[in-house]
Structures are given as C-alpha cells and as structure tokens.
Design an enzyme around this catalytic site. Structure first.
Site, PDB file in Angstrom:
ATOM      1  CG  ASP A 189      -4.645  12.339  15.642  1.00  0.00           C
ATOM      2  OD1 ASP A 189      -3.732  11.899  14.913  1.00  0.00           O
ATOM      3  OD2 ASP A 189      -4.456  12.737  16.802  1.00  0.00           O
ATOM      4  CG  ASP A 219      -1.705   7.548   0.571  1.00  0.00           C
ATOM      5  OD1 ASP A 219      -1.082   8.607   0.536  1.00  0.00           O
ATOM      6  OD2 ASP A 219      -2.292   7.069  -0.420  1.00  0.00           O
ATOM      7  CG  ASP A 249      -2.128   2.205   6.500  1.00  0.00           C
ATOM      8  OD1 ASP A 249      -2.300   1.950   5.290  1.00  0.00           O
ATOM      9  OD2 ASP A 249      -2.591   3.212   7.049  1.00  0.00           O
ATOM     10  CG  ASP A 289      -1.723   1.205   1.411  1.00  0.00           C
ATOM     11  OD1 ASP A 289      -2.396   1.588   0.453  1.00  0.00           O
ATOM     12  OD2 ASP A 289      -1.673   1.797   2.512  1.00  0.00           O
TER      13      ASP A 289
END
Length: 215
Positions: free
Chosen positions: A40, A11, A168, A9
C-alpha cells in the site's frame, strides 16, 4: 464528440503491477540495510517513473546523486527479472480491449515506466494490437509533459480532442488535460478517485467496461 483513439497508462490502469514493483525495490533496500515498505505504501510512491520511486523509497530526505544512480541501476536489473511474476491484467481489461478493437478504435499505451520494461510487461500480458507501446525514454518528457502523448496522436493520425486518455494517477489526468484529451480516471488503481477528480478527471471508471459508455 466521436472518439477515435484511447491511450492508456499501464501500471494501475491496465495491469496490477504493484507487488512486483514493491518486491523489486525492497530487494534493493534490503541489500543496503534500509527500511522496506508494504504494498500500500508503494502505491503512493509510483506514477512518476522509476527514478522518482527510488528517491521516494530511500530513507534520506535528500539522497546523494551517486546513491540514487546505484539504487536505480539495481532496481532496473532486479525489476526486469521480476516484472511479470505477480503482475496481471485487472479483471475486465482484456474484455474491454477486445470491445474497443471491435469498434476499430486505435489503442496505445504511454507509461512513465522505463520504455523497455513497459514493452516487456505489455508484450507478456496484453494483446499485441496496442500500438505504439511507449514508456519513459527521457526524464524531462515524462507525464504530465504532453510531448510524447501528442507524438502518439501524430503517429496514429488522430487529433488530441478525438482521443481519450485513461489512467490511475494525477499525472495521467494532467497529461490528458495538457494535451487537450478527455481525461478519464480509474477507481481500481494506485490512487483514490477523489484525487483524480480534484485534478480534473472528466469521468471515473468503476469497471473497465464502463469506458464503453463514454464512447
């Protein structure tokens, strides 16, 4: 198992891009006098492509198609201009890629970021030996649909079971599982590692070079 390829991946995995993504989306929201969000919060919005990001960021529960399309067009334009302002590879990523290359592994990228933007960020910040570098072209084919990641395996002539997919978010772990690849999560990205383990990550990397222990 001898692994022959690693597909990443982009990003939250290879590059920390959340500030540029957030800044661009906030420009679009401010233009319309909508509430904006902090970095966040944007980490919970990303992972499923720009269109999904826009829908999540708009204040309405069910924004109109016209509003989504207008904001999406604005977002693409603004982000294209900002996409490498604050974005950089995570510490240890470039060293990892060099070590993987030295072992003659085939290295590729598949992102849910729009295809031209994926290529632009990768070309600016990452070595040119990652190939192919692909982003989202068709909404129906975005991860966790395994269609494109399996096409990459065909293109680079490796079997899915000989391939590690590193990401992620839950969609990264799920696309790996759907394609019969080894699903590997990272602890430094946009989701908590507990979420990645819950959906089936076989390993969680605490540092990019931890991947070398799996090979």
């Amino acid at each position: 198992m001898t692994y022959k390829a690693v597909i990443f991946d982009l990003d939250g995995t290879l590059v920390d891009s959340i500030k540029d993504i957030a800044d661009a989306m906030n420009v679009v929201l401010e233009k319309r006098n909508y509430p904006t969000y902090d970095y966040d919060t944007y980490k919970t919005f990303v992972g499923s492509g720009v269109r999904s990001l826009v829908v999540r960021a708009l204040p309405h529960d069910t924004p109109s198609t016209e509003e989504v399309e207008a904001c999406l067009e604005d977002m693409m334009q603004v982000y294209s201009e900002l996409c490498v302002n604050k974005t950089s590879p995570y510490a240890g990523v470039l060293e990892l890629l060099e070590q993987l290359k030295s072992k003659n592994l085939k290295l590729s990228i598949l992102s849910n970021k729009e295809n031209t933007l994926t290529k632009k960020v990768s070309a600016a910040l990452l070595p040119d030996y990652l190939s192919p570098v692909l982003g989202l072209k068709v909404e129906a084919h975005k991860k966790p649909n395994p269609k494109v990641v399996l096409e990459i395996c065909e293109d680079i002539n490796v079997k899915p079971e000989e391939t590690i997919y590193v990401g992620d978010t839950d969609v990264d772990i799920l696309v790996a599982k759907n394609a019969n690849m080894l699903p590997v999560g990272v602890s430094w990205g946009f989701r908590a590692k507990e979420e990645l383990l819950k959906v089936g990550a076989a390993h969680i990397l605490e540092h990019p070079l931890d991947l070398m222990k799996i090979l």
